[in-house]
Design an enzyme around this catalytic site. Structure first.
Site: not given
Ligand code: SF4
Length: 376
Positions: A113, A126, A133, A137, A140, A188-189, A222, A245-247, A325, A368
């Site tokens: 996407e 984006c 990926c 996570c 996700c 993806g990463e 990212s 992306s620390l979270h 969301n 996405c």
């Molecule tokens: S948050 Fe990002 S790095 Fe983590 S699984 Fe989803 S797409 Fe991959």
């Protein structure tokens, strides 16, 4: 511990995985490689620049519009150097047409996407960097399906060129426009497909007609924290913005939310982000998806500020909070507004510049990959 001594990281690939590679494309080559390629076809090298001008500057891949090329060579050149890399399967619109998400089918059937978001003063694309990926996570949606394969440089660039064409042709409300920003926050990463992503960044920022001529400052890459790649990016000499992306500010929670943390701790990851800011003089963006009852406690805001301030004063970093969301009944859902406000207040009280990401395209699940979160 040296990198080699660590457990091998099966989640990190540098070459497209899968048996077949995407077609070679002009967008995936350096200007020199294009000239060599055209010469291999028995044509004069300057045809490469003409074709690049059509692709990157005039934003066309239609042979009929390439009247400066000999009519007898157009189809051959376009067929060879500009093969179809992706086909749009579906486009969804939100925000009165100024947010457009496109679902693309790649040559091997993989789906990715991209999202175009037009604002009064800028237009951001984006992009995805992998089909699927491998970072797993748990919050996700993309992560749940695993990695299908890395995307090629050409496939990454083509997402931006497609958006640039839509804008240039006036297909997006607001009149003809240009892409000003690209964020690698789709599927993806990006750091797990490092070589292709860096190639794409170079194509985006190469001056026209060798590339799209964008400012590196308009490009954000990212990562969930592949530390060796973050260190490598700092040395590339391309001043893109790094978004980490620390979270979560503590290993206990981050090990769960971002499993790569079991390999690179919060301390190592934040050190690498700080190093990026130090070397490039670019402020790093810390992305923090606010998840109700999971990572949005006031004490975690204080800890996050302390973790960041321990590396230097606040000038190297800012925090971008991402509202999920609202998903009733899901473990991963949006924070209460009052908790979000308190989180912001605590960060700002410690002097950390903090923004809350706008929720563009929420109704089409527009954010996405990194955020696909929500619909899991
Ligand atoms: S948050 Fe990002 S790095 Fe983590 S699984 Fe989803 S797409 Fe991959």
């Amino acid at each position: 511990m040296s990198d080699d001594e660590r457990t091998p990281l099966p989640l990190v690939f540098d070459e497209p995985v899968g048996r077949r590679k995407p077609p070679r494309h002009l967008a995936g080559c350096t200007p020199d490689e294009r000239v060599e390629w055209v010469k291999e076809l028995g044509l004069p090298g300057f045809r490469a620049k003409q074709l690049a001008t059509h692709y990157f500057a005039r934003l066309t891949d239609d042979p009929a519009e390439m009247t400066d090329l000999p009519a007898g060579q157009r189809d051959e050149l376009v067929g060879a150097l500009l093969p179809t890399l992706m086909t749009p399967l579906r486009t969804m619109e939100a925000d009165r047409g100024t947010t457009r998400k496109t679902l693309w089918k790649l040559f091997d059937g993989a789906l990715v996407e991209s999202v175009l978001m037009r604002y009064p003063d800028r237009a951001t694309v984006c992009v995805s960097s992998q089909a699927g990926c491998g970072m797993a996570c748990p919050f996700c949606a993309t992560g749940q399906g695993g990695l299908q394969r890395n995307m090629s440089t050409g496939e990454i660039v083509e997402q931006v060129v497609a958006a640039a064409r839509s804008l240039a042709r006036g297909e997006v409300p607001g009149g003809p426009g240009r892409v000003s920003n690209v964020v690698f926050m789709g599927m993806g990463e990006p750091m797990a497909n490092y070589r292709a992503v860096i190639g794409a960044v170079r194509r985006l920022t190469d001056p026209q007609p060798d590339g799209l001529g964008m400012s590196a400052r308009g490009v954000t890459v990212s990562t969930v924290g592949l530390v060796p790649r973050m260190l490598q990016l700092a040395e590339e000499g391309i001043p893109v913005t790094l978004a980490l992306s620390l979270h979560a500010p503590d290993d206990e929670l981050r090990n769960e939310l971002v499993p790569i943390n079991t390999r690179f701790s919060v301390a190592e990851t934040v050190d690498a982000a700080w190093n990026y800011a130090r070397v490039t003089k670019r402020r790093v963006s810390i992305e923090y998806a606010m998840m109700r009852g999971i990572n949005d406690q006031a004490w975690r805001a204080d800890l996050l500020a302390d973790v960041l301030l321990a590396r230097g004063d606040w000038g190297w970093v800012h925090v971008n909070l991402i509202p999920l969301n609202p998903t009733p009944g899901s473990k991963w859902t949006a924070s209460e507004p009052a908790d979000e406000r308190e989180f912001v207040r605590r960060l700002e009280a410690k002097g950390i510049p903090t923004t809350v990401r706008d929720t563009r395209g929420r109704e089409i699940d527009g954010a996405c990959g990194q955020l696909a979160a929500t619909e899991a």
